[in-house]
Write a protein that holds these residues in place. Structure first.
Motif, PDB file in Angstrom:
ATOM      1  N   SER A 197      32.504  38.674  46.887  1.00  0.00           N
ATOM      2  CA  SER A 197      32.414  37.852  45.598  1.00  0.00           C
ATOM      3  C   SER A 197      30.804  37.952  45.248  1.00  0.00           C
ATOM      4  O   SER A 197      29.754  37.646  46.208  1.00  0.00           O
ATOM      5  CB  SER A 197      32.647  36.456  45.944  1.00  0.00           C
ATOM      6  N   TRP A 198      30.643  38.540  43.895  1.00  0.00           N
ATOM      7  CA  TRP A 198      29.110  38.596  43.484  1.00  0.00           C
ATOM      8  C   TRP A 198      28.536  37.124  43.686  1.00  0.00           C
ATOM      9  O   TRP A 198      27.189  37.111  43.737  1.00  0.00           O
ATOM     10  CB  TRP A 198      29.097  39.271  42.150  1.00  0.00           C
ATOM     11  N   LYS A 199      29.179  36.037  43.298  1.00  0.00           N
ATOM     12  CA  LYS A 199      28.633  34.700  43.290  1.00  0.00           C
ATOM     13  C   LYS A 199      27.743  34.554  44.625  1.00  0.00           C
ATOM     14  O   LYS A 199      26.768  33.738  44.779  1.00  0.00           O
ATOM     15  CB  LYS A 199      29.543  33.521  42.888  1.00  0.00           C
TER      16      LYS A 199
ATOM     17  N   GLN B 165      36.564  39.979  43.472  1.00  0.00           N
ATOM     18  CA  GLN B 165      36.746  38.856  42.620  1.00  0.00           C
ATOM     19  C   GLN B 165      35.933  37.548  43.386  1.00  0.00           C
ATOM     20  O   GLN B 165      35.563  37.711  44.461  1.00  0.00           O
ATOM     21  CB  GLN B 165      38.374  38.393  42.625  1.00  0.00           C
ATOM     22  N   ASP B 166      35.838  36.682  42.527  1.00  0.00           N
ATOM     23  CA  ASP B 166      34.752  35.693  42.819  1.00  0.00           C
ATOM     24  C   ASP B 166      35.340  34.936  43.984  1.00  0.00           C
ATOM     25  O   ASP B 166      34.408  34.338  44.520  1.00  0.00           O
ATOM     26  CB  ASP B 166      34.585  34.737  41.642  1.00  0.00           C
ATOM     27  N   ASN B 167      36.677  34.828  44.254  1.00  0.00           N
ATOM     28  CA  ASN B 167      37.276  34.188  45.184  1.00  0.00           C
ATOM     29  C   ASN B 167      37.536  34.975  46.523  1.00  0.00           C
ATOM     30  O   ASN B 167      38.316  34.674  47.458  1.00  0.00           O
ATOM     31  CB  ASN B 167      38.326  33.411  45.072  1.00  0.00           C
ATOM     32  N   ARG B 168      37.021  36.451  46.584  1.00  0.00           N
ATOM     33  CA  ARG B 168      37.425  37.358  47.617  1.00  0.00           C
ATOM     34  C   ARG B 168      36.217  37.664  48.534  1.00  0.00           C
ATOM     35  O   ARG B 168      34.977  36.984  48.355  1.00  0.00           O
ATOM     36  CB  ARG B 168      38.100  38.427  47.050  1.00  0.00           C
TER      37      ARG B 168
ATOM     38  N   LYS C 269      28.887  41.625  38.257  1.00  0.00           N
ATOM     39  CA  LYS C 269      29.817  40.250  38.382  1.00  0.00           C
ATOM     40  C   LYS C 269      31.036  41.021  38.108  1.00  0.00           C
ATOM     41  O   LYS C 269      31.363  42.013  37.465  1.00  0.00           O
ATOM     42  CB  LYS C 269      29.108  39.380  37.348  1.00  0.00           C
ATOM     43  N   TYR C 270      32.039  40.176  38.479  1.00  0.00           N
ATOM     44  CA  TYR C 270      33.541  40.621  38.405  1.00  0.00           C
ATOM     45  C   TYR C 270      33.871  40.100  37.028  1.00  0.00           C
ATOM     46  O   TYR C 270      33.458  38.858  36.640  1.00  0.00           O
ATOM     47  CB  TYR C 270      34.271  39.836  39.485  1.00  0.00           C
TER      48      TYR C 270
END
Length: 277
Positions: free
Chosen positions: A43-45, A37-40, A68-69
């Motif tokens: 994160s792919w970001k 997930q983006d906040n874990r 991306k998730y």
């Protein structure tokens, strides 16, 4: 041992052993899906900022869409489906090459998406799957089939030798041989009972440390030992990876390298016909 001179049998062994290892690692990814997930943690970001490709590059756009998730979870689920289709024997009348190609592509995506914690088993599994893909394009091409078997065998042997060579250059493996104890005494790969047993037994630590280095460095000799001499090296390898799987949790190493053992036996049997003693 006659079966090991049959290339179809070698590729079947290679296939099912590597699929077991890949299935384990894929299930582990699916089990830890929240970490993508983006906040874990993965994160792919954050990972995508490595900037291997410019944002206008088509590879960047495609990678961003697939990795991306939550799209990446779909890639993992698709990989599970491919694995299921590959392990069902005789259900498909057409070539399995497209399925192995899908496995190759998802392996490369996973390696790119999750660059942290990759190890030799991931690399070996990917190499084996690529060879299986090339073989299944035209299984009747004996030149390609033999080349694939020799490539896998030599790649596996080189992996053992390289690991032993660089261990031999390390102080903890040779000059002050206590690397085995230090590994077993870690929280990640260790074992408290084994570390406790070895704590005051320097002779056992030295033996385990040096024997690991020695066998890995000498592993290329498997090609000239013939049968049954080659079973000494392969038996050591099986015991080594089995211990690492049970004690250190390195499950995929066992299956990734077992997938190469049939190829090693094939090459040993082929070479033994040329040795004159």
């Amino acid at each position: 041992m006659e079966n090991f001179l049959n290339m179809e049998f070698i590729y079947a062994c290679m296939k099912y052993f590597v699929l077991v290892g890949i299935s384990i690692s894929t299930i582990e990814l699916l089990y830890n899906w929240r970490n993508f997930q983006d906040n874990r943690l993965y994160s792919w970001k954050v990972i995508s900022t490595r900037g291997y490709f410019s944002e206008n590059n088509i590879f960047h756009k495609l990678a961003h869409f697939l990795l991306k998730y939550p799209n990446f979870i779909g890639v993992i689920i698709f990989r599970v489906l491919v694995l299921v289709l590959l392990v069902i024997p005789g259900i498909w009348g057409f070539s399995q090459a497209p399925l192995f190609l899908a496995l190759v592509l998802t392996s490369l995506m996973i390696n790119y998406r999750s660059p942290f914690g990759q190890d030799g088993s991931d690399q070996m599994s990917t190499i084996v799957v690529i060879v299986l893909f090339l073989y299944h394009i035209n299984p009747d091409n004996t030149i390609v089939a033999q080349a694939g078997i020799w490539f896998i065998a030599l790649q596996s042997i080189l992996s053992y030798f390289t690991a032993g060579f660089f261990k031999a250059k390390g102080d903890k493996w040779t000059k002050n041989p206590n690397a085995v104890y230090l590994i077993f005494n870690t929280s990640t790969y260790g074992s408290k009972p084994i570390a406790g047993y070895l704590q005051n037994r320097q002779s056992a630590i030295t033996f385990l440390t040096w024997s690991t280095v020695a066998v890995e460095v000498m592993f290329p000799l498997v090609l000239v030992t013939g049968y049954p001499g080659m079973l000494v090296f392969l038996g050591w390898g099986l015991a080594f990876h089995l211990m690492n799987a049970l004690v250190m949790g390195l499950n995929s190493f066992l299956w990734a390298f077992l997938a190469t053992y049939g190829a090693i036996v094939y090459c040993c049997m082929q070479l033994s016909a040329y040795w004159i003693f």
